[in-house]
Design an enzyme around this catalytic site. Structure first.
Site, PDB file in Angstrom:
ATOM      1  N   HIS A   1       0.851  -1.191   0.000  1.00 16.51           N
ATOM      2  CA  HIS A   1       0.000   0.000   0.000  1.00 16.51           C
ATOM      3  C   HIS A   1       0.885   1.238   0.000  1.00 16.51           C
ATOM      4  CE1 HIS A   1      -3.819  -2.029   0.507  1.00 16.51           C
ATOM      5  NE2 HIS A   1      -3.226  -2.840   1.346  1.00 16.51           N
TER       6      HIS A   1
ATOM      7  N   PHE B   1     -10.823  -8.868  12.255  1.00 16.77           N
ATOM      8  CA  PHE B   1     -10.883  -7.687  13.127  1.00 16.77           C
ATOM      9  C   PHE B   1     -12.248  -7.021  12.960  1.00 16.77           C
ATOM     10  CE2 PHE B   1      -6.681  -8.924  13.049  1.00 16.77           C
ATOM     11  CZ  PHE B   1      -6.154  -8.848  11.773  1.00 16.77           C
TER      12      PHE B   1
ATOM     13  N   ASP C   1     -14.573  -4.639  12.657  1.00 17.10           N
ATOM     14  CA  ASP C   1     -14.659  -3.174  12.475  1.00 17.10           C
ATOM     15  C   ASP C   1     -16.033  -2.857  11.907  1.00 17.10           C
ATOM     16  OD1 ASP C   1     -13.630  -2.452   9.157  1.00 17.10           O
ATOM     17  OD2 ASP C   1     -14.264  -4.379   9.945  1.00 17.10           O
TER      18      ASP C   1
ATOM     19  N   ASP D   1      -9.218 -11.395   6.212  1.00 18.62           N
ATOM     20  CA  ASP D   1      -9.728 -10.083   6.639  1.00 18.62           C
ATOM     21  C   ASP D   1      -9.063  -8.960   5.863  1.00 18.62           C
ATOM     22  OD1 ASP D   1      -9.086  -7.558   8.294  1.00 18.62           O
ATOM     23  OD2 ASP D   1     -10.908  -8.347   9.216  1.00 18.62           O
TER      24      ASP D   1
ATOM     25  N   ASP E   1      -9.587  -4.672   1.943  1.00 21.24           N
ATOM     26  CA  ASP E   1      -9.081  -4.007   0.724  1.00 21.24           C
ATOM     27  C   ASP E   1     -10.123  -4.081  -0.386  1.00 21.24           C
ATOM     28  OD1 ASP E   1      -5.619  -5.064   1.188  1.00 21.24           O
ATOM     29  OD2 ASP E   1      -6.713  -3.325   1.943  1.00 21.24           O
TER      30      ASP E   1
HETATM   31  N1  56B Z   1     -11.153  -5.563   9.688  1.00 21.07           N
HETATM   32  C1  56B Z   1     -10.298  -4.607   9.323  1.00 21.07           C
HETATM   33  N2  56B Z   1     -10.525  -3.344   9.748  1.00 21.07           N
HETATM   34  C2  56B Z   1      -9.650  -2.398   9.339  1.00 21.07           C
HETATM   35  C3  56B Z   1      -8.534  -2.662   8.519  1.00 21.07           C
HETATM   36  C4  56B Z   1      -7.891  -1.409   8.322  1.00 21.07           C
HETATM   37  C5  56B Z   1      -6.701  -1.082   7.508  1.00 21.07           C
HETATM   38  N3  56B Z   1      -5.939  -2.218   7.126  1.00 21.07           N
HETATM   39  C6  56B Z   1      -5.157  -2.020   5.959  1.00 21.07           C
HETATM   40  C7  56B Z   1      -3.805  -2.453   6.217  1.00 21.07           C
HETATM   41  C8  56B Z   1      -3.558  -3.629   5.647  1.00 21.07           C
HETATM   42  C9  56B Z   1      -4.725  -4.136   4.982  1.00 21.07           C
HETATM   43  O1  56B Z   1      -4.341  -4.656   3.726  1.00 21.07           O
HETATM   44  C10 56B Z   1      -5.579  -2.925   4.839  1.00 21.07           C
HETATM   45  O2  56B Z   1      -5.229  -2.288   3.629  1.00 21.07           O
HETATM   46  C11 56B Z   1      -8.628  -0.449   9.005  1.00 21.07           C
HETATM   47  N4  56B Z   1      -9.665  -1.069   9.592  1.00 21.07           N
HETATM   48  C12 56B Z   1     -10.811  -0.492  10.278  1.00 21.07           C
HETATM   49  O3  56B Z   1     -11.719  -0.068   9.247  1.00 21.07           O
HETATM   50  C13 56B Z   1     -12.391   1.132   9.677  1.00 21.07           C
HETATM   51  C14 56B Z   1     -11.956   2.243   8.752  1.00 21.07           C
HETATM   52  O4  56B Z   1     -12.622   2.038   7.516  1.00 21.07           O
HETATM   53  P1  56B Z   1     -12.721   3.289   6.499  1.00 21.07           P
HETATM   54  O5  56B Z   1     -13.442   4.421   7.278  1.00 21.07           O
HETATM   55  O6  56B Z   1     -13.513   2.760   5.336  1.00 21.07           O
HETATM   56  O7  56B Z   1     -11.289   3.672   6.133  1.00 21.07           O
HETATM   57  C15 56B Z   1     -11.955   1.386  11.106  1.00 21.07           C
HETATM   58  O8  56B Z   1     -12.808   0.683  11.978  1.00 21.07           O
HETATM   59  C16 56B Z   1     -10.563   0.735  11.115  1.00 21.07           C
HETATM   60  O9  56B Z   1     -10.179   0.353  12.432  1.00 21.07           O
HETATM   61  C17 56B Z   1      -8.317  -4.005   8.094  1.00 21.07           C
HETATM   62  O10 56B Z   1      -7.365  -4.362   7.354  1.00 21.07           O
HETATM   63  N5  56B Z   1      -9.231  -4.931   8.536  1.00 21.07           N
END
Ligand code: 56B
Length: 407
Positions: free
Chosen positions: A79, A302, A304, A371, A376
């Site tokens: 990224h 995770f 979210d 996840d 992504d």
């Molecule tokens: N389950 C899960 N939740 C994740 C991520 C990530 C970032 N991960 C990046 C890093 C490596 C991966 O390849 C991803 O590119 C952020 N979040 C959650 O999302 C929400 C933000 O959303 P939005 O407002 O749309 O940007 C917020 O609750 C945040 O805590 C994940 O990977 N998995």
């Protein structure tokens, strides 16, 4: 609607012996309570349902998409804002100690970016360059706004914002400096949500890293491996994060029973694992050099607000009409409520089932990488870059709106 600030005064167990306080559970007690908690909360709330036919169809599709894209733990580093300048071959390298502190602070603040101004340029955004090496400007929203703000502070403003001894210290790093780190793009009309809680969390976690772990996240990792004779796993690290940092203690009570979700503790460990994932498949993981290695499959997805949305779109989750109506209307959903816990718990159980299905079909994937992939994918769908075809999907519903420090 006034944004409620969330009190951080989670009861911290008072343990006299500093050693015991930092590592309260002995090795054999290590299980991931999130799996059992999620199963209990999924059944007990009985609001969001998992469609096992949908799981089978979507798992097959997810697996083939991941294979087509050669999606792997290494994707994390590709990224643009994660593209870390040096190869993480030696975690004791001073540069990589800084990378570890950067990963830690991101996870300490990785929560609650959704906006009532979703879809408009007014929502909170951060303007920075397109990547570490490309200076054209971009406005980032959501999770990427957090990463862009921290990268901008380090690269453009020369502020050591990810150094625990700095951000813990109100004299060295007054609230106004932190507010400026998160300053919004000119086009935005709102600030980063829960700024006061973010500042409070920075003071708390920074102080703990300084007082107990020699001032850095790498100090915590060193202490953890020392405690476990070099054989600590990813789950041991999750337990240590939960034991030492109340702001990661994403736990709720449902009908008198504790429900552990631990979203940010688990994604901190998963990001740590991914950021330092070895270039060659045969090499051991530099941060988990023990005979057992990281055992990353012990971690869950995770919970979210973004992944439940795509699980529903993929027909893995089904929502009752009352919940659909609330999500469509952007109705606020209380943290810890039955509906919120049902959305989070069903997502955890559903991804475990997707993982089991893929393994039964000969695949070899962890809930963590599934996840990462789903998150992504959800972002690519959200910005119109990709659509799901090849399986039946249901209309995309807005993510649920809960304001909390937990995710
Ligand atoms: N389950 C899960 N939740 C994740 C991520 C990530 C970032 N991960 C990046 C890093 C490596 C991966 O390849 C991803 O590119 C952020 N979040 C959650 O999302 C929400 C933000 O959303 P939005 O407002 O749309 O940007 C917020 O609750 C945040 O805590 C994940 O990977 N998995």
């Amino acid at each position: 609607m006034a944004t409620p600030t969330v009190s951080l005064n989670a009861a911290v167990p008072v343990v006299a012996d500093p050693e015991k306080r930092a590592f309260p559970l002995s090795h054999h007690q290590r299980v991931n309570p999130v799996v059992e908690s999620a199963q209990y909360a999924y059944q007990e709330t009985n609001i969001v349902q998992i469609d096992d036919g949908g799981v089978a169809r979507a798992a097959k599709h997810i697996h083939s998409l991941m294979q087509t894209e050669s999606y792997s733990p290494r994707t994390w580093r590709t990224h643009p804002l994660h593209m870390l300048p040096n190869e993480p071959h030696r975690p004791d390298d001073p540069h990589n100690k800084a990378v570890l502190d950067w990963v830690f602070l991101i996870s300490a603040l990785n929560f609650s970016f959704w906006s009532e101004k979703e879809g408009t340029s007014e929502r909170y955004g951060v303007e920075w360059q397109t990547s570490w090496d490309d200076s054209t400007r971009t406005v980032y929203t959501g999770y990427w706004s957090l990463v862009a703000a921290l990268n901008r502070a380090i690269r453009d403003d020369g502020i050591p914002i990810t150094t625990p001894s700095f951000y813990a210290d109100e004299t060295l790093c007054p609230d106004s400096v932190i507010a400026n780190v998160f300053r919004r793009a000119d086009q935005s009309t709102e600030d980063i949500p829960l700024l006061e809680d973010r500042i409070r969390i920075m003071r708390e976690v920074g102080r703990t890293l300084c007082e107990r772990f020699n001032g850095s996240y790498s100090g915590l990792l060193d202490a953890l491996q020392l405690k476990h004779n070099g054989d600590a796993t990813a789950l041991d690290l999750v337990h240590t994060i939960i034991a030492n940092f109340p702001s990661f203690r994403d736990e709720h009570v449902l009908n008198g029973r504790k429900v552990c979700i631990w979203k940010r503790a688990q994604i901190l460990v998963a990001d740590t694992w991914a950021a330092f994932y070895p270039a060659s498949a045969s090499a051991m993981h530099p941060l988990f050099p023990g005979t057992k290695g990281p055992q990353i499959h012990d971690l869950t997805m995770f919970a979210d607000y973004r992944v439940p949305q795509i699980l529903h779109h993929l027909n893995i989750l089904t929502y009752p009409p009352t919940l659909i109506a609330k999500l469509e209307a952007g109705t606020y959903i209380e943290s810890g409520s039955a509906e919120e816990l049902s959305l989070r718990a069903s997502s955890i159980v559903a991804v475990e089932r997707v993982r089991d299905w893929i393994i039964a079909e000969g695949g070899n994937l962890s809930s963590v990488v599934i996840d990462f992939f789903l998150w992504d994918l959800a972002k690519r769908i959200e910005c119109g870059e990709q659509e799901i075809d090849g399986i039946v999907t249901q209309a995309i519903v807005p993510p649920h709106r809960t304001r909390s420090i937990w995710y």
